[in-house]
Design a protein around this motif. Sequence first.
Motif, short mmCIF file in Angstrom:
data_model
loop_
_atom_site.label_atom_id
_atom_site.label_comp_id
_atom_site.label_asym_id
_atom_site.label_seq_id
_atom_site.Cartn_x
_atom_site.Cartn_y
_atom_site.Cartn_z
N LEU A 12 0.83 -1.22 0.00
CA LEU A 12 0.00 0.00 0.00
C LEU A 12 0.86 1.27 0.00
N THR A 13 1.95 1.27 0.77
CA THR A 13 2.81 2.46 0.79
C THR A 13 3.56 2.62 -0.53
N LYS A 14 3.75 1.52 -1.25
CA LYS A 14 4.39 1.58 -2.58
C LYS A 14 3.41 2.13 -3.61
N HIS A 15 2.16 1.68 -3.53
CA HIS A 15 1.19 2.03 -4.57
C HIS A 15 0.40 3.31 -4.27
N PHE A 16 0.48 3.80 -3.02
CA PHE A 16 -0.12 5.10 -2.67
C PHE A 16 0.97 5.99 -2.08
N PRO A 17 1.80 6.58 -2.96
CA PRO A 17 2.98 7.33 -2.49
C PRO A 17 2.64 8.59 -1.70
N THR A 18 1.36 9.03 -1.69
CA THR A 18 1.01 10.22 -0.90
C THR A 18 0.86 9.90 0.59
N LEU A 19 0.89 8.60 0.96
CA LEU A 19 0.74 8.24 2.37
C LEU A 19 1.92 8.73 3.19
N LYS A 20 1.61 9.52 4.23
CA LYS A 20 2.66 10.00 5.14
C LYS A 20 2.81 9.07 6.33
N ARG A 21 1.70 8.40 6.69
CA ARG A 21 1.77 7.44 7.80
C ARG A 21 0.81 6.29 7.53
N ALA A 22 1.26 5.09 7.81
CA ALA A 22 0.40 3.91 7.65
C ALA A 22 0.72 2.93 8.76
N GLN A 23 -0.35 2.47 9.45
CA GLN A 23 -0.17 1.58 10.60
C GLN A 23 -1.18 0.44 10.54
N PHE A 24 -0.81 -0.69 11.15
CA PHE A 24 -1.72 -1.83 11.26
C PHE A 24 -1.92 -2.14 12.74
N TRP A 25 -3.17 -2.37 13.14
CA TRP A 25 -3.51 -2.63 14.53
C TRP A 25 -4.34 -3.90 14.63
N MET A 26 -4.08 -4.68 15.68
CA MET A 26 -4.88 -5.89 15.90
C MET A 26 -5.23 -6.01 17.38
N SER A 27 -6.43 -6.54 17.66
CA SER A 27 -6.85 -6.67 19.06
C SER A 27 -6.32 -7.98 19.64
N PHE A 28 -5.91 -7.91 20.91
CA PHE A 28 -5.49 -9.11 21.66
C PHE A 28 -6.02 -8.98 23.08
N SER A 29 -6.46 -10.10 23.63
CA SER A 29 -6.91 -10.08 25.02
C SER A 29 -5.71 -10.19 25.95
N ASP A 30 -5.87 -9.74 27.19
CA ASP A 30 -4.80 -9.88 28.19
C ASP A 30 -4.42 -11.34 28.36
N ASN A 31 -5.42 -12.21 28.29
CA ASN A 31 -5.21 -13.65 28.46
C ASN A 31 -4.29 -14.21 27.36
N TYR A 32 -4.56 -13.81 26.11
CA TYR A 32 -3.74 -14.27 24.98
C TYR A 32 -2.30 -13.80 25.16
N LEU A 33 -2.14 -12.51 25.50
CA LEU A 33 -0.80 -11.94 25.62
C LEU A 33 -0.03 -12.55 26.79
N LYS A 34 -0.73 -12.86 27.89
CA LYS A 34 -0.08 -13.48 29.06
C LYS A 34 0.47 -14.86 28.67
N HIS A 35 -0.36 -15.67 28.01
CA HIS A 35 0.08 -16.99 27.56
C HIS A 35 1.27 -16.87 26.60
N LEU A 36 1.15 -15.94 25.65
CA LEU A 36 2.20 -15.77 24.65
C LEU A 36 3.53 -15.37 25.30
N GLU A 37 3.45 -14.48 26.27
CA GLU A 37 4.67 -14.02 26.96
C GLU A 37 5.38 -15.18 27.66
N VAL A 38 4.59 -16.02 28.34
CA VAL A 38 5.17 -17.17 29.04
C VAL A 38 5.79 -18.14 28.02
N LEU A 39 5.06 -18.41 26.94
CA LEU A 39 5.59 -19.33 25.91
C LEU A 39 6.88 -18.79 25.29
#
Length: 393
Positions: free
Chosen positions: A234-261
């Motif tokens: 997208l940043t290649k094909h839309f060169p006018t973009l000054k900022r582009a970010q991707f966000w995803m939701s995670f529960s505390d439970n998922y992140l706690k398990h992932l951190e331990v693993l």
Amino acid sequence: MAKVVIIGAGGVGGVVTHKCAQVANTFEEIVLASRTKEKCDAIAAQLNRPIKTAQIDADDVPALTAFLETEKPELVINVALPYQDLTIMDACLAAGVHYLDTANYEPKDTAKFEYKWQWAYAERFEKAGLTALLGSGFDPGATNVFTAYLAKHYFDEIHELDIIDVNGGDHGHPFATNFNPEINIREVTAECRHWENGEFVTTPPMSEMQKFECPEEVGTYDIYRMYHEELESLTKHFPTLKRAQFWMSFSDNYLKHLEVLENVGMTGIEPIEFNGQEIIPLQFLKKLLPEPSTLGPRTKGKTCIGCIVKGVKDGKERKVYVYQICDHQACYAEVQSQAISYTTGVPAMIGAKLLLEGQWQKPGVWNMEQFDPDPFMEAMNQYGLPWKVIELS
């Protein structure tokens, strides 16, 4: 009327097969192939029309080429593992078949999400008169089309893009991943990169968090900034973009398990020796976790995925949000799968349909946003992924 070969019989493969089977006037013949034929047969048994199933190793280019030369499909829909993208592309070139996938290639030994390997095929596909459509899932895929649609109809110039992927579903397990655990965990634990003033800025994984309130009473969730492959195209094909970010939701439970693993080394992709044989910790962990395709019957709640774009129209600043909400249980009732696989599988079918019908057919290697977004957006409304656009203050 066309013949397609679908490679991959996981959760997404099941949805793609169901949705192609529903559109018989485009997908006249369907062959579902996988390393494990039993998985293909189980999906075939759910359908109300006959399809052919086959056993194939997508890593074996000569065998796959011979298989495609025998079957003579117009298109291969690749919903196998991202590690297999290049071998399948090689076989498509050798057999003279169009190609489509839902996720970019990544090497097995490094968690690296880049399009460079597949973009390098552009000249070969062009010379062969074949189309390769990359990333025809939801994100990447529908989110690329959402961005192109807003850029075409709502803006003269787009400056900021936030792709937000919220899964408000609950499967009841202490810890499970909604798609292939190996790919999911590699993605989440990778360094974050976002686009800022003409370059990618690297930050530690999951180091940026904010609250996001979804529309239509889906709820408020913690979303974390992470790297996702559509930012690269997208940043290649839309060169006018000054900022582009991707966000995803995670529960505390998922992140706690992932951190331990992570802390105990279970997310590692380097081989270790155990009882005289080499194992890869992440692949071993995958065997212990619930199979994503089993989550369908027990997942409740909704997903909300969309793009917020800021830019300029007629000299004035504006901010627009296009989003799609999907219900896990409604998806299961229709195609025996939860919404994560559904939201990936439906766009794969739509991309395939547009390619086969000629609207999105052009020799070379292409990302979704390089084609006209309108027929894809129209088809999303028609085939189970209705979307809305709202103006934000």
